[in-house]
Design a protein around this motif. Structure first.
Motif, PDB file in Angstrom:
ATOM      1  N   ILE A   1      -6.000   4.632  -2.346  1.00 57.88           N
ATOM      2  CA  ILE A   1      -5.994   3.222  -1.949  1.00 57.88           C
ATOM      3  C   ILE A   1      -6.897   2.410  -2.861  1.00 57.88           C
ATOM      4  O   ILE A   1      -6.617   1.244  -3.181  1.00 57.88           O
ATOM      5  CB  ILE A   1      -6.443   3.076  -0.484  1.00 57.88           C
ATOM      6  N   LEU A   2      -7.999   3.017  -3.327  1.00 54.66           N
ATOM      7  CA  LEU A   2      -8.969   2.306  -4.167  1.00 54.66           C
ATOM      8  C   LEU A   2      -8.417   1.921  -5.533  1.00 54.66           C
ATOM      9  O   LEU A   2      -8.829   0.899  -6.104  1.00 54.66           O
ATOM     10  CB  LEU A   2     -10.215   3.172  -4.377  1.00 54.66           C
ATOM     11  N   VAL A   3      -7.494   2.706  -6.057  1.00 54.31           N
ATOM     12  CA  VAL A   3      -7.069   2.545  -7.450  1.00 54.31           C
ATOM     13  C   VAL A   3      -6.690   1.108  -7.817  1.00 54.31           C
ATOM     14  O   VAL A   3      -7.185   0.558  -8.799  1.00 54.31           O
ATOM     15  CB  VAL A   3      -5.916   3.514  -7.784  1.00 54.31           C
ATOM     16  N   PRO A   4      -5.824   0.434  -7.038  1.00 53.43           N
ATOM     17  CA  PRO A   4      -5.415  -0.920  -7.455  1.00 53.43           C
ATOM     18  C   PRO A   4      -6.359  -2.036  -7.012  1.00 53.43           C
ATOM     19  O   PRO A   4      -6.116  -3.203  -7.325  1.00 53.43           O
ATOM     20  CB  PRO A   4      -4.055  -1.079  -6.760  1.00 53.43           C
ATOM     21  N   LEU A   5      -7.429  -1.703  -6.280  1.00 58.74           N
ATOM     22  CA  LEU A   5      -8.272  -2.742  -5.699  1.00 58.74           C
ATOM     23  C   LEU A   5      -9.250  -3.321  -6.709  1.00 58.74           C
ATOM     24  O   LEU A   5      -9.684  -2.653  -7.641  1.00 58.74           O
ATOM     25  CB  LEU A   5      -9.046  -2.187  -4.496  1.00 58.74           C
ATOM     26  N   SER A   6      -9.619  -4.568  -6.481  1.00 56.58           N
ATOM     27  CA  SER A   6     -10.578  -5.259  -7.335  1.00 56.58           C
ATOM     28  C   SER A   6     -11.908  -4.528  -7.347  1.00 56.58           C
ATOM     29  O   SER A   6     -12.351  -3.984  -6.338  1.00 56.58           O
ATOM     30  CB  SER A   6     -10.786  -6.686  -6.826  1.00 56.58           C
TER      31      SER A   6
ATOM     32  N   LEU B   1      -6.152  -0.497   8.117  1.00 55.43           N
ATOM     33  CA  LEU B   1      -6.469  -0.766   6.719  1.00 55.43           C
ATOM     34  C   LEU B   1      -5.640  -1.924   6.164  1.00 55.43           C
ATOM     35  O   LEU B   1      -6.122  -2.706   5.340  1.00 55.43           O
ATOM     36  CB  LEU B   1      -6.255   0.499   5.889  1.00 55.43           C
ATOM     37  N   LYS B   2      -4.394  -2.055   6.634  1.00 61.59           N
ATOM     38  CA  LYS B   2      -3.536  -3.135   6.142  1.00 61.59           C
ATOM     39  C   LYS B   2      -4.054  -4.514   6.544  1.00 61.59           C
ATOM     40  O   LYS B   2      -3.702  -5.515   5.922  1.00 61.59           O
ATOM     41  CB  LYS B   2      -2.113  -2.944   6.674  1.00 61.59           C
ATOM     42  N   ARG B   3      -4.898  -4.562   7.575  1.00 59.43           N
ATOM     43  CA  ARG B   3      -5.470  -5.849   7.965  1.00 59.43           C
ATOM     44  C   ARG B   3      -6.284  -6.474   6.840  1.00 59.43           C
ATOM     45  O   ARG B   3      -6.525  -7.679   6.828  1.00 59.43           O
ATOM     46  CB  ARG B   3      -6.378  -5.664   9.188  1.00 59.43           C
ATOM     47  N   PHE B   4      -6.732  -5.641   5.887  1.00 57.58           N
ATOM     48  CA  PHE B   4      -7.591  -6.130   4.821  1.00 57.58           C
ATOM     49  C   PHE B   4      -6.853  -6.215   3.486  1.00 57.58           C
ATOM     50  O   PHE B   4      -7.475  -6.280   2.431  1.00 57.58           O
ATOM     51  CB  PHE B   4      -8.824  -5.231   4.701  1.00 57.58           C
ATOM     52  N   SER B   5      -5.531  -6.252   3.549  1.00 58.68           N
ATOM     53  CA  SER B   5      -4.742  -6.318   2.316  1.00 58.68           C
ATOM     54  C   SER B   5      -4.998  -7.612   1.551  1.00 58.68           C
ATOM     55  O   SER B   5      -4.850  -7.659   0.329  1.00 58.68           O
ATOM     56  CB  SER B   5      -3.251  -6.171   2.629  1.00 58.68           C
ATOM     57  N   GLN B   6      -5.386  -8.675   2.277  1.00 50.75           N
ATOM     58  CA  GLN B   6      -5.687  -9.953   1.618  1.00 50.75           C
ATOM     59  C   GLN B   6      -7.163 -10.051   1.230  1.00 50.75           C
ATOM     60  O   GLN B   6      -7.596 -11.086   0.732  1.00 50.75           O
ATOM     61  CB  GLN B   6      -5.319 -11.118   2.553  1.00 50.75           C
ATOM     62  N   ASN B   7      -7.910  -8.991   1.477  1.00 49.60           N
ATOM     63  CA  ASN B   7      -9.335  -8.965   1.141  1.00 49.60           C
ATOM     64  C   ASN B   7      -9.645  -7.662   0.399  1.00 49.60           C
ATOM     65  O   ASN B   7     -10.351  -6.790   0.906  1.00 49.60           O
ATOM     66  CB  ASN B   7     -10.171  -9.079   2.425  1.00 49.60           C
ATOM     67  N   PRO B   8      -9.095  -7.515  -0.815  1.00 50.96           N
ATOM     68  CA  PRO B   8      -9.268  -6.241  -1.538  1.00 50.96           C
ATOM     69  C   PRO B   8     -10.719  -5.893  -1.821  1.00 50.96           C
ATOM     70  O   PRO B   8     -11.096  -4.714  -1.820  1.00 50.96           O
ATOM     71  CB  PRO B   8      -8.471  -6.460  -2.838  1.00 50.96           C
ATOM     72  N   GLN B   9     -11.535  -6.904  -2.054  1.00 49.71           N
ATOM     73  CA  GLN B   9     -12.952  -6.646  -2.318  1.00 49.71           C
ATOM     74  C   GLN B   9     -13.638  -6.059  -1.094  1.00 49.71           C
ATOM     75  O   GLN B   9     -14.388  -5.078  -1.184  1.00 49.71           O
ATOM     76  CB  GLN B   9     -13.631  -7.957  -2.723  1.00 49.71           C
ATOM     77  N   GLY B  10     -13.364  -6.645   0.069  1.00 47.84           N
ATOM     78  CA  GLY B  10     -13.934  -6.128   1.307  1.00 47.84           C
ATOM     79  C   GLY B  10     -13.441  -4.728   1.622  1.00 47.84           C
ATOM     80  O   GLY B  10     -14.205  -3.871   2.088  1.00 47.84           O
ATOM     81  N   LEU B  11     -12.153  -4.459   1.362  1.00 48.97           N
ATOM     82  CA  LEU B  11     -11.591  -3.133   1.612  1.00 48.97           C
ATOM     83  C   LEU B  11     -12.222  -2.100   0.691  1.00 48.97           C
ATOM     84  O   LEU B  11     -12.546  -0.983   1.122  1.00 48.97           O
ATOM     85  CB  LEU B  11     -10.070  -3.172   1.424  1.00 48.97           C
TER      86      LEU B  11
ATOM     87  N   MET C   1       0.861  -1.189   0.000  1.00 50.32           N
ATOM     88  CA  MET C   1       0.000   0.000   0.000  1.00 50.32           C
ATOM     89  C   MET C   1       0.894   1.235   0.000  1.00 50.32           C
ATOM     90  O   MET C   1       1.374   1.686   1.039  1.00 50.32           O
ATOM     91  CB  MET C   1      -0.885  -0.008   1.249  1.00 50.32           C
ATOM     92  N   SER C   2       1.201   1.775  -1.198  1.00 51.48           N
ATOM     93  CA  SER C   2       2.100   2.910  -1.341  1.00 51.48           C
ATOM     94  C   SER C   2       1.294   4.209  -1.314  1.00 51.48           C
ATOM     95  O   SER C   2       0.480   4.472  -2.196  1.00 51.48           O
ATOM     96  CB  SER C   2       2.862   2.787  -2.667  1.00 51.48           C
ATOM     97  N   LEU C   3       1.561   5.035  -0.289  1.00 51.88           N
ATOM     98  CA  LEU C   3       0.805   6.271  -0.111  1.00 51.88           C
ATOM     99  C   LEU C   3       1.741   7.411   0.254  1.00 51.88           C
ATOM    100  O   LEU C   3       2.854   7.183   0.757  1.00 51.88           O
ATOM    101  CB  LEU C   3      -0.222   6.095   1.002  1.00 51.88           C
ATOM    102  N   PRO C   4       1.322   8.674   0.025  1.00 50.53           N
ATOM    103  CA  PRO C   4       2.127   9.813   0.453  1.00 50.53           C
ATOM    104  C   PRO C   4       2.330   9.809   1.961  1.00 50.53           C
ATOM    105  O   PRO C   4       1.546   9.206   2.709  1.00 50.53           O
ATOM    106  CB  PRO C   4       1.280  11.023   0.015  1.00 50.53           C
ATOM    107  N   GLU C   5       3.373  10.477   2.425  1.00 45.60           N
ATOM    108  CA  GLU C   5       3.667  10.521   3.858  1.00 45.60           C
ATOM    109  C   GLU C   5       2.501  11.109   4.648  1.00 45.60           C
ATOM    110  O   GLU C   5       2.267  10.730   5.796  1.00 45.60           O
ATOM    111  CB  GLU C   5       4.936  11.341   4.110  1.00 45.60           C
ATOM    112  N   ALA C   6       1.765  12.041   4.049  1.00 41.45           N
ATOM    113  CA  ALA C   6       0.644  12.681   4.753  1.00 41.45           C
ATOM    114  C   ALA C   6      -0.437  11.689   5.129  1.00 41.45           C
ATOM    115  O   ALA C   6      -1.245  11.939   6.025  1.00 41.45           O
ATOM    116  CB  ALA C   6       0.049  13.787   3.878  1.00 41.45           C
ATOM    117  N   ALA C   7      -0.459  10.528   4.476  1.00 40.88           N
ATOM    118  CA  ALA C   7      -1.502   9.540   4.762  1.00 40.88           C
ATOM    119  C   ALA C   7      -1.448   9.068   6.207  1.00 40.88           C
ATOM    120  O   ALA C   7      -2.491   8.807   6.822  1.00 40.88           O
ATOM    121  CB  ALA C   7      -1.371   8.347   3.817  1.00 40.88           C
ATOM    122  N   ALA C   8      -0.249   8.959   6.757  1.00 44.34           N
ATOM    123  CA  ALA C   8      -0.112   8.455   8.128  1.00 44.34           C
ATOM    124  C   ALA C   8      -0.748   9.397   9.140  1.00 44.34           C
ATOM    125  O   ALA C   8      -1.174   8.956  10.216  1.00 44.34           O
ATOM    126  CB  ALA C   8       1.370   8.254   8.465  1.00 44.34           C
ATOM    127  N   ALA C   9      -0.816  10.689   8.819  1.00 40.99           N
ATOM    128  CA  ALA C   9      -1.441  11.649   9.730  1.00 40.99           C
ATOM    129  C   ALA C   9      -2.959  11.603   9.641  1.00 40.99           C
ATOM    130  O   ALA C   9      -3.648  12.023  10.571  1.00 40.99           O
ATOM    131  CB  ALA C   9      -0.948  13.061   9.420  1.00 40.99           C
TER     132      ALA C   9
END
Length: 326
Positions: free
Chosen positions: A112-117, A16-26, A1-9
């Motif tokens: 985050i949505l861009v690469p998701l199923s 969100l990373k908990r659902f990395s194996q469930n792109p549809q659910g995310l 999940m590659s995001l700008p540094e501002a995302a962490a703030a």
């Protein structure tokens, strides 16, 4: 999940990373949040102008729940600040900050949505071979989060109002358990009302952003079997679901009926906890040890029985040593 540094703030990236194996659910979770949050913000601003304090806090509660569910951490933090604010001018300023925060959060979530199923779930007929859960939740983001966590293991029935939930429970398919939000804004039947109506027929887990002891005690009195906060840890939520279903069916392993309740009482006495807090502590520790809560409950009871036997043996030794010589 590659995001700008501002995302962490802005975002709870670990959540969100908990659902990395469930792109549809995310995707469904993020879509629900993006689709419903702006109307909630508009409603919140309208009610603030009308100075309707009760409705304002109900809507703010819903927004906080949605933000927590979608990992919008900065928005959830601002909701907490707004909840404590009583000065009208300061409240207006925070509302503007909150709206601005949503715009920035939306851009990060869209990235985050861009690469998701883009596939959608096949609803299909209920599989009666699987356990069925009733989700009593009127917030679309919170429902999407529950689906992302639970849909692979359980059949899920959504109820956006308390009235709908009670009708479902009288239908042909009786849920094995219910997950109930206390703040049902669009319902004449509150979450507490649902708990009272379900009683012991269907075990119910409360899932809410309210962390107060008053809320917890009210839920326990109304009949809650467990009390969790939003957003729930996925493993802890599944553990709680399995624990309440097992207790309701009377098949808690290992063993004798009442072991889990007895362990709960021992933990309550040892640490001055409420019943739900004690059950959560047992479930959390069991998860940390990669064990079933029932196994840990059995161990707690066994250790207490050992302690009791040793105490009795020690008293006997003291009594014998104090006897005068014959």
């Amino acid at each position: 999940m590659s995001l700008p540094e501002a995302a962490a703030a802005l975002l709870d990236l670990e959540h969100l990373k908990r659902f990395s194996q469930n792109p549809q659910g995310l995707r469904e979770l993020i879509d629900a949040f993006l689709d419903t949050t702006e109307p909630i913000l508009n409603e919140l601003e309208r009610v603030s102008r009308q100075q309707n304090a009760m409705e304002f806090h109900q809507i703010l509660h819903a927004l906080n729940g949605a933000a927590n569910s979608a990992g919008a951490r900065a928005m959830a933090d601002q909701c907490k600040v707004l909840a404590q604010q009583r000065e009208p001018e300061r409240r207006v300023a925070i509302l503007h900050d909150l709206a601005d925060c949503f715009q920035r959060t939306r851009e990060m979530l869209k990235a985050i949505l861009v690469p998701l199923s883009t596939e959608t779930r096949d609803a299909g007929p209920l599989d009666v071979a699987r356990k069925t859960l009733l989700l009593v939740e009127d917030n679309a983001s919170a429902r999407a989060l529950l689906h992302a966590i639970l849909a692979d293991e359980y059949e899920l029935i959504d109820a956006e109002t308390g009235e709908t939930a009670l009708r479902v429970c009288e239908g042909a398919v009786v849920p094995d358990a219910a997950i109930v939000d206390l703040n049902l804004r669009r319902s004449h039947c509150s979450g507490l009302d649902v708990l009272q109506q379900l009683g012991n027929r269907i075990p119910a887990i409360v899932l809410t952003v309210d962390r107060s002891r008053d809320s917890m005690r009210a839920a326990i009195r109304a009949g809650a079997w467990a009390y969790l906060n939003k957003p729930p840890d996925p493993d802890l939520l599944v553990t709680a679901v399995e624990a309440v279903i097992a207790r309701a069916r009377g098949i808690t392993d290992p063993s004798a009926p009442g072991t889990f309740d007895l362990a709960t009482g021992l933990v309550m006495a040892a640490h001055s906890l409420d019943p739900i807090e004690a059950q959560q502590l047992i479930a959390t520790e069991a998860m940390a040890q990669r064990r079933k809560p029932a196994d840990l409950a059995e161990e707690i009871v066994a250790m207490q029985r050992l302690h009791n036997r040793m105490a009795r043996a020690a008293r006997c030794r003291v009594a014998l040593s104090n006897e005068p010589p014959s």
